[in-house]
Design a protein around this motif. Structure first.
Motif, PDB file in Angstrom:
ATOM      1  N   HIS A  70     -28.319 -52.498 -44.916  1.00 43.88           N
ATOM      2  CA  HIS A  70     -28.083 -50.615 -46.190  1.00 43.88           C
ATOM      3  C   HIS A  70     -28.494 -50.626 -47.465  1.00 43.88           C
ATOM      4  N   ARG A  71     -28.152 -52.187 -47.797  1.00 42.05           N
ATOM      5  CA  ARG A  71     -29.690 -51.427 -49.787  1.00 42.05           C
ATOM      6  C   ARG A  71     -30.443 -51.563 -48.879  1.00 42.05           C
ATOM      7  N   LEU A  72     -31.031 -52.716 -48.337  1.00 40.63           N
ATOM      8  CA  LEU A  72     -32.577 -52.730 -47.737  1.00 40.63           C
ATOM      9  C   LEU A  72     -33.584 -52.531 -47.549  1.00 40.63           C
ATOM     10  N   LEU A  73     -33.082 -50.886 -46.784  1.00 36.71           N
ATOM     11  CA  LEU A  73     -33.730 -50.544 -45.626  1.00 36.71           C
ATOM     12  C   LEU A  73     -33.240 -48.159 -45.690  1.00 36.71           C
ATOM     13  N   GLU A  74     -32.047 -48.366 -46.389  1.00 42.24           N
ATOM     14  CA  GLU A  74     -31.790 -47.234 -47.485  1.00 42.24           C
ATOM     15  C   GLU A  74     -31.621 -46.586 -48.498  1.00 42.24           C
ATOM     16  N   HIS A  75     -31.782 -47.821 -48.984  1.00 44.37           N
ATOM     17  CA  HIS A  75     -32.099 -47.505 -51.120  1.00 44.37           C
ATOM     18  C   HIS A  75     -33.603 -47.904 -51.220  1.00 44.37           C
ATOM     19  N   ALA A  76     -34.547 -49.617 -50.699  1.00 49.46           N
ATOM     20  CA  ALA A  76     -34.569 -50.073 -51.568  1.00 49.46           C
ATOM     21  C   ALA A  76     -36.398 -49.553 -51.165  1.00 49.46           C
ATOM     22  N   TYR A  77     -37.170 -49.675 -51.472  1.00 48.59           N
ATOM     23  CA  TYR A  77     -38.567 -49.050 -50.915  1.00 48.59           C
ATOM     24  C   TYR A  77     -39.654 -49.852 -50.419  1.00 48.59           C
ATOM     25  N   ASP A  92     -33.750 -49.826 -55.356  1.00 50.74           N
ATOM     26  CA  ASP A  92     -33.388 -48.025 -55.885  1.00 50.74           C
ATOM     27  C   ASP A  92     -34.839 -47.639 -55.471  1.00 50.74           C
ATOM     28  N   GLY A  93     -35.756 -47.855 -54.332  1.00 50.83           N
ATOM     29  CA  GLY A  93     -37.157 -46.597 -54.909  1.00 50.83           C
ATOM     30  C   GLY A  93     -36.897 -45.962 -54.188  1.00 50.83           C
ATOM     31  N   LEU A  94     -35.706 -45.560 -53.035  1.00 52.49           N
ATOM     32  CA  LEU A  94     -35.305 -44.321 -52.218  1.00 52.49           C
ATOM     33  C   LEU A  94     -34.220 -43.432 -53.088  1.00 52.49           C
ATOM     34  N   THR A  95     -33.417 -44.292 -53.285  1.00 60.50           N
ATOM     35  CA  THR A  95     -32.856 -43.516 -53.893  1.00 60.50           C
ATOM     36  C   THR A  95     -32.755 -42.314 -54.391  1.00 60.50           C
ATOM     37  N   GLY A  96     -31.592 -41.634 -53.511  1.00 62.73           N
ATOM     38  CA  GLY A  96     -32.611 -39.838 -54.241  1.00 62.73           C
ATOM     39  C   GLY A  96     -33.128 -39.099 -53.518  1.00 62.73           C
ATOM     40  N   SER A  97     -33.797 -39.716 -53.302  1.00 67.39           N
ATOM     41  CA  SER A  97     -35.393 -39.236 -52.041  1.00 67.39           C
ATOM     42  C   SER A  97     -34.899 -38.563 -51.426  1.00 67.39           C
ATOM     43  N   ALA A  98     -35.322 -37.327 -50.748  1.00 70.78           N
ATOM     44  CA  ALA A  98     -35.207 -36.202 -49.148  1.00 70.78           C
ATOM     45  C   ALA A  98     -36.501 -35.900 -47.868  1.00 70.78           C
ATOM     46  N   ASP A  99     -37.603 -37.550 -48.835  1.00 71.17           N
ATOM     47  CA  ASP A  99     -38.429 -37.138 -47.870  1.00 71.17           C
ATOM     48  C   ASP A  99     -37.813 -38.196 -46.509  1.00 71.17           C
ATOM     49  N   PHE A 126     -26.198 -46.928 -41.243  1.00 71.69           N
ATOM     50  CA  PHE A 126     -27.684 -46.322 -41.167  1.00 71.69           C
ATOM     51  C   PHE A 126     -27.221 -45.033 -41.177  1.00 71.69           C
ATOM     52  N   GLU A 127     -26.884 -44.274 -42.983  1.00 73.82           N
ATOM     53  CA  GLU A 127     -27.018 -42.856 -42.689  1.00 73.82           C
ATOM     54  C   GLU A 127     -28.065 -41.921 -42.768  1.00 73.82           C
ATOM     55  N   ARG A 128     -28.952 -42.524 -43.312  1.00 75.63           N
ATOM     56  CA  ARG A 128     -30.192 -41.507 -42.966  1.00 75.63           C
ATOM     57  C   ARG A 128     -30.822 -41.815 -41.417  1.00 75.63           C
ATOM     58  N   ALA A 129     -31.601 -40.495 -40.828  1.00 76.72           N
ATOM     59  CA  ALA A 129     -31.591 -40.301 -39.915  1.00 76.72           C
ATOM     60  C   ALA A 129     -32.780 -41.336 -39.767  1.00 76.72           C
ATOM     61  N   ALA A 130     -33.972 -40.768 -39.781  1.00 78.62           N
ATOM     62  CA  ALA A 130     -34.423 -41.677 -40.140  1.00 78.62           C
ATOM     63  C   ALA A 130     -35.109 -43.353 -39.329  1.00 78.62           C
TER      64      ALA A 130
END
Length: 210
Positions: A70-77, A92-99, A126-130
């Motif tokens: 969860h952290r590695l794929l949805e929050h880390a970049y 946290d490279g993706l935290t807050g990203s809507a892209d 995994f909450e993000r569809a992508a």
């Protein structure tokens, strides 16, 4: 096609302390399933037409489970090599990203790097569809995450003993998910952390160290 994977030591079920280890062992794979596990010479004699992958002085184990998905794929970049900022995940490279496109591409790179550590199963949610799409297309087994374990590395063996890091076992009739590691320790009986030599997912060789 039958494929015979040979290793100096096969550990079919490291999570079970009573399970036997197989010096000069082998795993016979047909399609996406394990056909048999046993001594190399016996399996080779019984299946002379099988394609051989001889991994030499290595340890073959079940694939690993990464509990930090969860952290590695949805929050880390996970950087693109063309960005020239290194290969380590950016916390946290993706935290807050809507892209979603950027998130999906990062997840695909992260999953590919996990394969290089012998990971064949990854825990969500995994909450993000992508990200869900990237995991589904990768072939890795998606596991529910009961609790958030916090941040962790791509390599489960960096923080977990082998018995706690493996996902399932290598057994006849089961899905052919396993990894091959350099051997360390007394009698070369343990896999070395830091990356695998090869990863097999659903019977397919999906990673091989160059």
């Amino acid at each position: 096609m039958l494929t015979l994977h040979r290793a100096a030591l096969v550990l079919p079920d490291p999570a079970d302390p009573t399970a036997p280890s197989l010096p000069d062992g082998a795993v016979l794979v047909r399609g996406d399933r394990v056909e048999a596990v046993g001594p190399y010479r016996e399996l080779a004699a019984a299946h002379p037409g099988a394609r051989l992958r001889d991994w030499g002085a290595a340890v073959l184990t079940p694939g690993l489970r990464n509990p930090y998905g969860h952290r590695l794929l949805e929050h880390a970049y996970h950087p693109d090599p063309r960005e020239e900022i290194g290969v380590e995940p950016v916390a946290d490279g993706l935290t807050g990203s809507a892209d979603e496109g950027r998130c999906g591409a990062s997840a695909r790179r992260g999953l590919q790097r996990m394969l290089g550590f012998g990971v064949t199963a990854v825990a969500g949610p995994f909450e993000r569809a992508a990200v869900r799409t990237a995991v589904a297309r990768s072939g890795l087994v998606a596991l529910p995450g009961a609790t958030d374990p916090g941040d962790g590395p791509l390599d489960p063996l960096a923080v977990l003993p082998l018995a706690a890091a493996v996902h399932g076992r290598v057994a006849a009739g089961g899905r052919a998910d396993f990894a091959v590691f350099p051997a360390v320790g007394e009698g070369f009986a343990q896999p070395s952390p830091g990356g695998c030599l090869a990863a097999v997912l659903g019977g397919r060789l999906v990673y091989r160290r160059r």
